[in-house]
Design a protein around this motif. Structure first.
Motif, PDB file in Angstrom:
ATOM      1  N   LEU A  59       0.832  -1.204   0.000  1.00  0.00           N
ATOM      2  CA  LEU A  59       0.000   0.000   0.000  1.00  0.00           C
ATOM      3  C   LEU A  59       0.868   1.256   0.000  1.00  0.00           C
ATOM      4  O   LEU A  59       0.548   2.250  -0.666  1.00  0.00           O
ATOM      5  N   ARG A  60       1.959   1.217   0.728  1.00  0.00           N
ATOM      6  CA  ARG A  60       2.869   2.364   0.743  1.00  0.00           C
ATOM      7  C   ARG A  60       3.443   2.619  -0.650  1.00  0.00           C
ATOM      8  O   ARG A  60       3.514   3.769  -1.110  1.00  0.00           O
ATOM      9  N   GLN A  61       3.811   1.549  -1.348  1.00  0.00           N
ATOM     10  CA  GLN A  61       4.317   1.703  -2.705  1.00  0.00           C
ATOM     11  C   GLN A  61       3.230   2.204  -3.654  1.00  0.00           C
ATOM     12  O   GLN A  61       3.478   3.047  -4.529  1.00  0.00           O
ATOM     13  N   LEU A  62       2.022   1.689  -3.496  1.00  0.00           N
ATOM     14  CA  LEU A  62       0.913   2.119  -4.350  1.00  0.00           C
ATOM     15  C   LEU A  62       0.597   3.591  -4.132  1.00  0.00           C
ATOM     16  O   LEU A  62       0.379   4.344  -5.099  1.00  0.00           O
ATOM     17  N   GLU A  63       0.579   4.012  -2.873  1.00  0.00           N
ATOM     18  CA  GLU A  63       0.305   5.418  -2.575  1.00  0.00           C
ATOM     19  C   GLU A  63       1.346   6.326  -3.226  1.00  0.00           C
ATOM     20  O   GLU A  63       1.016   7.372  -3.811  1.00  0.00           O
ATOM     21  N   THR A  64       2.606   5.930  -3.174  1.00  0.00           N
ATOM     22  CA  THR A  64       3.666   6.722  -3.816  1.00  0.00           C
ATOM     23  C   THR A  64       3.453   6.805  -5.322  1.00  0.00           C
ATOM     24  O   THR A  64       3.569   7.888  -5.923  1.00  0.00           O
ATOM     25  N   ALA A  65       3.124   5.683  -5.947  1.00  0.00           N
ATOM     26  CA  ALA A  65       2.897   5.671  -7.391  1.00  0.00           C
ATOM     27  C   ALA A  65       1.712   6.545  -7.772  1.00  0.00           C
ATOM     28  O   ALA A  65       1.735   7.242  -8.813  1.00  0.00           O
ATOM     29  N   LEU A  66       0.663   6.546  -6.962  1.00  0.00           N
ATOM     30  CA  LEU A  66      -0.497   7.390  -7.237  1.00  0.00           C
ATOM     31  C   LEU A  66      -0.146   8.869  -7.095  1.00  0.00           C
ATOM     32  O   LEU A  66      -0.564   9.705  -7.908  1.00  0.00           O
ATOM     33  N   ARG A  67       0.620   9.210  -6.069  1.00  0.00           N
ATOM     34  CA  ARG A  67       1.016  10.611  -5.865  1.00  0.00           C
ATOM     35  C   ARG A  67       1.875  11.110  -7.021  1.00  0.00           C
ATOM     36  O   ARG A  67       1.779  12.281  -7.422  1.00  0.00           O
ATOM     37  N   GLN A  68       2.711  10.243  -7.554  1.00  0.00           N
ATOM     38  CA  GLN A  68       3.548  10.639  -8.686  1.00  0.00           C
ATOM     39  C   GLN A  68       2.723  10.974  -9.921  1.00  0.00           C
ATOM     40  O   GLN A  68       3.226  11.635 -10.832  1.00  0.00           O
ATOM     41  N   ARG A  69       1.474  10.557  -9.932  1.00  0.00           N
ATOM     42  CA  ARG A  69       0.594  10.814 -11.071  1.00  0.00           C
ATOM     43  C   ARG A  69      -0.510  11.803 -10.731  1.00  0.00           C
ATOM     44  O   ARG A  69      -1.567  11.823 -11.358  1.00  0.00           O
ATOM     45  N   GLY A  70      -0.277  12.599  -9.700  1.00  0.00           N
ATOM     46  CA  GLY A  70      -1.193  13.672  -9.350  1.00  0.00           C
ATOM     47  C   GLY A  70      -2.374  13.246  -8.516  1.00  0.00           C
ATOM     48  O   GLY A  70      -3.352  13.996  -8.403  1.00  0.00           O
ATOM     49  N   SER A  71      -2.308  12.075  -7.901  1.00  0.00           N
ATOM     50  CA  SER A  71      -3.425  11.580  -7.124  1.00  0.00           C
ATOM     51  C   SER A  71      -2.954  11.231  -5.718  1.00  0.00           C
ATOM     52  O   SER A  71      -2.061  11.877  -5.172  1.00  0.00           O
ATOM     53  N   GLY A  72      -3.537  10.246  -5.110  1.00  0.00           N
ATOM     54  CA  GLY A  72      -3.175   9.817  -3.770  1.00  0.00           C
ATOM     55  C   GLY A  72      -4.010   8.604  -3.416  1.00  0.00           C
ATOM     56  O   GLY A  72      -4.682   8.028  -4.269  1.00  0.00           O
ATOM     57  N   LEU A  73      -3.978   8.220  -2.142  1.00  0.00           N
ATOM     58  CA  LEU A  73      -4.730   7.051  -1.713  1.00  0.00           C
ATOM     59  C   LEU A  73      -5.379   7.339  -0.369  1.00  0.00           C
ATOM     60  O   LEU A  73      -4.696   7.688   0.596  1.00  0.00           O
TER      61      LEU A  73
END
Length: 488
Positions: A59-73
């Motif tokens: 989940l920590r990795q997914l959240e980082t990937a989402l933030r890099q694309r202008g989003s979040g979790l």
């Protein structure tokens, strides 16, 4: 003016951005999007300790990937429908996107979400992706679920789509202003007293989608050739793909694995024999999900109903059975290949597949302890614990499941060790007290002459236990129990 479309993308066992149909649709259709993960243990079997650690890290990795694309979790705990209702009111959510999961408890949650959404006037859009094929689409000519793997796999292969994989979006719709304040650290995922145990897991597997893709690429380019010959050798660390933890939590889709291996075979037909054997393992995963969907009682009830009266030794009522279970869990059975496997599991959160069969056979047949005891231990300690595969495999070994091995097929742990760990390298890696034994005695230290044991610095009963059972008697006990079942 048309109001903006605000959607929720509900992550469950699909913690990735690539080949994610629900994410692709949501990113194309929504003006604002809330990626959401709910740790809802009211809607599924609570995850084991190893899975919870693995979930936290991914989940920590997914959240980082989402933030890099202008989003979040966004995160929440329990009551998925309650959180969706809150977001519908506070953020004007009108659409919910999710990947369909045919596991019975996950499917029940989807039904509750759909019923709530219908009453609230919200659109729910479900997409495939948990398996290569929907379990509802595969049936025998009589319209019944398959219970034998070979015909199942023959039918399944003819239906697998060759559609291209969905790419990772470069950007995602922005988040609404008002979001839940729960964070990842608020979720009860990491064990109390985290330290030495989780450090061992962390040294074994790198979390995240990017890591999963690297593991797949390395396997295809370096280890796929020779897979058929090496996959049963626990002494060869690179003999298997080690993709199961990533598939279990959805860091990589089964379609991605299937497509990339198939493309490698097309590019180099000499890989076909090894590739076919590997893809058959993906097929067994499909078969397990097929079984659990059609027979949702499998976690608690044998598929072969006559096994309901099998005379298991009760660990609740028999102190010696409870003692034997603890020895098995701790890797102190006196059978080195069994002990190596159980210690590998505790140390790394994973166990080689061949050794899984050996240790499972030892528990249910040599010790006559219920398969559910072993399944529960695996569920708690495996990072790749999967509700379908775990149950299907344990029932298979116990002889009470689909396409099960005959009950009288009892793995001899000594012969299995000699065949698949001939020099004892696997045993030495995880049972260090036997490290100095020569290969001749590495799988039978109780048969080593006194001077050999002395030279190896081993005192049986002190440094390493004698065999927990006499195999001849244990085998006879198991076969008699099976015979009484049939006679009854």
């Amino acid at each position: 003016m048309t109001p903006p479309i605000v959607g929720v993308l509900l992550f469950r066992r699909d913690l990735r951005l690539g080949d994610h149909a629900a994410l692709t649709a949501a990113s194309q259709e929504c003006d604002k999007l809330i990626p959401l993960y709910v740790l809802d243990e009211t809607a599924a079997r609570p995850a084991g300790a190893a899975t919870k650690w693995w979930l936290h890290e991914n989940l920590r990795q997914l959240e980082t990937a989402l933030r890099q694309r202008g989003s979040g979790l966004a995160y929440a705990e329990n009551d998925t429908c309650g959180m969706l209702s809150h977001l519908a009111q506070s953020a004007d959510v009108t659409r919910i996107y999710l990947q369909h999961d045919a596991e019975p408890q996950a499917l029940a949650l989807e039904t509750r979400i759909h019923d709530w959404a219908m009453s609230a006037g919200i659109d729910v859009r479900r997409f495939a992706g948990q398996t290569l094929l929907s379990p509802t689409n595969i049936a025998t000519q009589q319209g019944k679920p398959y219970q034998v793997f070979t015909p199942f796999w023959r039918t399944a292969q003819s239906q697998i789509s060759a559609e291209r994989l969905l790419s990772i979006p470069s950007t995602l719709p922005p988040l609404p202003d008002l979001l839940p304040t729960t964070t990842l650290v608020d979720l009860p995922l990491l064990p109390y007293g985290e330290g030495q145990w989780t450090n061992g897991l962390a040294r074994s597997f790198i979390p995240g989608e990017a890591a999963a893709l690297k593991v797949l690429d390395r396997f295809i380019h370096e280890d796929l050739r020779g897979y058929a010959a090496h996959r049963d050798r626990p002494d060869m660390p690179r003999g298997t793909s080690r993709l199961s933890p990533y598939l279990a939590i959805g860091c990589i889709s089964p379609r991605t694995v299937w497509r990339r291996v198939s493309d490698a075979i097309d590019h180099d037909p000499s890989l076909s024999p090894d590739g076919a054997v590997f893809l058959k393992e993906i097929g067994w995963r499909e078969f397990s999900h097929h079984l659990l969907h059609h027979f949702p009682f499998l976690p608690t009830t044998p598929l072969r109903q006559n096994f309901s009266s099998f005379p298991w030794r009760s660990t609740a009522r028999m102190p010696d059975a409870a003692r034997d279970l603890r020895a098995w869990q701790q890797g102190l059975t006196g059978f080195p290949i069994v002990d190596a496997g159980m210690r590998e599991l505790w140390k790394t959160g994973w166990m080689h597949n061949r050794v899984r069969m050996i240790v499972a056979s030892f528990l249910v047949k040599e010790l006559l302890i219920h398969w559910q005891e072993g399944e529960a231990w695996f569920w708690d300690t495996l990072v790749d614990a999967d509700p379908a595969s775990n149950v299907a495999n344990w029932q298979w070994v116990a002889g009470c499941g689909a396409d099960a091995a005959p009950y009288f097929r009892i793995f001899n742990p000594v012969l299995q060790g000699r065949k698949f760990d001939p020099e004892g390298d696997y045993v030495r890696a995880f049972v260090p007290e036997l490290r100095q034994l020569p290969a001749k005695y590495i799988h039978t230290p109780h048969e080593a002459p006194p001077h050999i044991l002395q030279e190896a610095g081993i005192k049986l009963g002190t440094d390493y236990p004698p065999p927990l059972v006499d195999r001849t008697r244990a085998r006879a006990r198991a076969l008699n129990a099976f015979k009484s079942l049939n006679d009854g």
